[in-house]
Design an enzyme around this catalytic site. Structure first.
Site, mmCIF file in Angstrom:
data_model
loop_
_atom_site.group_PDB
_atom_site.id
_atom_site.type_symbol
_atom_site.label_atom_id
_atom_site.label_comp_id
_atom_site.label_asym_id
_atom_site.label_seq_id
_atom_site.Cartn_x
_atom_site.Cartn_y
_atom_site.Cartn_z
ATOM 1 N NE ARG A 70 -3.644 17.957 4.751
ATOM 2 C CZ ARG A 70 -3.808 17.816 3.677
ATOM 3 N NH1 ARG A 70 -3.248 16.850 3.247
ATOM 4 N NH2 ARG A 70 -4.238 19.545 2.700
ATOM 5 N NE ARG A 96 -1.774 12.039 8.586
ATOM 6 C CZ ARG A 96 -2.694 12.971 8.671
ATOM 7 N NH1 ARG A 96 -3.500 12.623 9.208
ATOM 8 N NH2 ARG A 96 -2.481 14.350 9.211
ATOM 9 C CG LEU A 98 1.825 12.474 0.932
ATOM 10 C CD1 LEU A 98 2.566 11.442 0.955
ATOM 11 C CD2 LEU A 98 1.816 11.939 2.739
ATOM 12 C CG ASN A 112 0.681 5.486 -2.851
ATOM 13 O OD1 ASN A 112 0.476 5.057 -2.004
ATOM 14 N ND2 ASN A 112 -0.639 5.738 -3.845
ATOM 15 C CG HIS A 114 -4.214 3.933 -6.443
ATOM 16 N ND1 HIS A 114 -4.780 4.230 -5.185
ATOM 17 C CD2 HIS A 114 -5.439 3.466 -7.108
ATOM 18 C CE1 HIS A 114 -6.581 5.013 -5.321
ATOM 19 N NE2 HIS A 114 -6.609 3.681 -6.359
ATOM 20 C CB VAL A 149 -4.760 12.015 -4.162
ATOM 21 C CG1 VAL A 149 -4.636 10.764 -4.225
ATOM 22 C CG2 VAL A 149 -4.432 13.352 -2.931
ATOM 23 C CD GLU A 177 -4.115 -14.238 -3.831
ATOM 24 O OE1 GLU A 177 -3.277 -14.470 -5.934
ATOM 25 O OE2 GLU A 177 -4.338 -14.963 -3.319
ATOM 26 C CB ALA A 178 -1.877 -8.047 -8.539
ATOM 27 C CD GLU A 179 -2.687 -3.762 -4.321
ATOM 28 O OE1 GLU A 179 -2.323 -3.343 -2.898
ATOM 29 O OE2 GLU A 179 -3.738 -3.900 -3.957
HETATM 30 C C1 GRF Z 1 -3.375 -1.600 -0.652
HETATM 31 O O1 GRF Z 1 -4.194 -2.107 -1.172
HETATM 32 C C2 GRF Z 1 -2.768 -0.687 -1.100
HETATM 33 O O2 GRF Z 1 -3.204 -0.640 -2.455
HETATM 34 C C3 GRF Z 1 -3.163 0.642 -0.543
HETATM 35 O O3 GRF Z 1 -3.732 0.719 0.630
HETATM 36 C C4 GRF Z 1 -3.935 -0.837 0.190
HETATM 37 C C5 GRF Z 1 -3.150 -1.474 1.885
HETATM 38 O O4 GRF Z 1 -2.941 -2.918 2.574
HETATM 39 N N1 GRF Z 1 -2.590 2.059 -0.880
HETATM 40 P P1 GRF Z 1 -1.336 -3.300 2.650
HETATM 41 O O5 GRF Z 1 -1.360 -2.214 4.725
HETATM 42 O O6 GRF Z 1 -0.570 -3.007 2.501
HETATM 43 O O7 GRF Z 1 -2.485 -4.931 2.856
#
Ligand code: GRF
Length: 193
Positions: A70, A96, A98, A112, A114, A149, A177-179
């Site tokens: 890796r 992946r 890391l 990141n 999540h 992680v 949508e919130a992301e």
């Molecule tokens: C998202 O839910 C993100 O939080 C997680 O993986 C998903 C990726 O979705 N880490 P996308 O490829 O951005 O549509």
């Protein structure tokens, strides 16, 4: 006066909807970052074609030829990031785990997104776990990447209600949508220091 914007690479493995949200956010004149590269460990990742269509430089570095090494794959990724003058790295569905090599190389400059309210539900299957636990709220977290992680310092979170009858799919769509709102804002916050 032209604003100097931080150069960001987005690492993806799939559809890249968070990557697209970052690319869209970077179009705002006052956005403190620009997306200079979208890189995937999967040559077939849908997000690569989407980025390319937006005129963004893309690169695939398939992890498969590196087998179990890796770190060797990460060294290849790191070399490309440096060559492109990248200052910050945004993981967006980069599937992946890391090694310490890449994490330490980008310490404090790798973020990141999540799909849970960390520290709850690190890892996969977050929405099913939240529903099965009977949680009233789910959500998403933007955090710095450390070796553990999904354990790095939290930059920001958004709470999203779990609604009666939610399935992992319906909840995931609402959290996503919130992301898309949270991630550009958290990256801007990181870049602005
Ligand atoms: C998202 O839910 C993100 O939080 C997680 O993986 C998903 C990726 O979705 N880490 P996308 O490829 O951005 O549509």
């Amino acid at each position: 006066m032209t604003q100097i914007r931080a150069k960001v690479a987005v690492l993806i493995s799939g559809r890249g909807s968070n990557m697209t949200a970052l690319v869209e956010a970077a179009k705002a004149p006052d956005c403190p970052f620009e997306i200079v590269l979208v890189l995937s460990n999967k040559p077939e990742a849908e997000g690569l074609a989407i980025a390319e269509a937006s005129g963004i430089a893309t690169m695939a570095i398939d992890h498969k030829p590196f087998g179990a090494d890796r770190e060797a794959h990460e060294r290849a990724v790191d070399a490309v990031l440096r060559e492109a003058g990248v200052e910050y790295v945004a993981l967006a569905g980069y599937m992946r785990v890391l090694t310490a090599f890449l994490v330490e190389a980008w310490a404090g400059r790798m973020i990141n997104i999540h799909p849970s309210l960390l520290p709850k539900y690190p890892g996969l299957d977050t929405h099913r776990r939240a529903i099965e636990a009977g949680d009233a709220d789910a959500g998403c977290t933007a955090h710095l990447v450390t070796v553990g992680v999904d354990e790095g310092p939290i930059i920001d979170q958004t709470r999203v209600p779990v609604i009666a009858g939610d399935t992992p799919e319906t909840l995931s769509a609402r959290v996503l949508e919130a992301e898309h709102r949270l991630y550009p804002a958290a990256l801007a916050k990181l870049v602005r220091g």
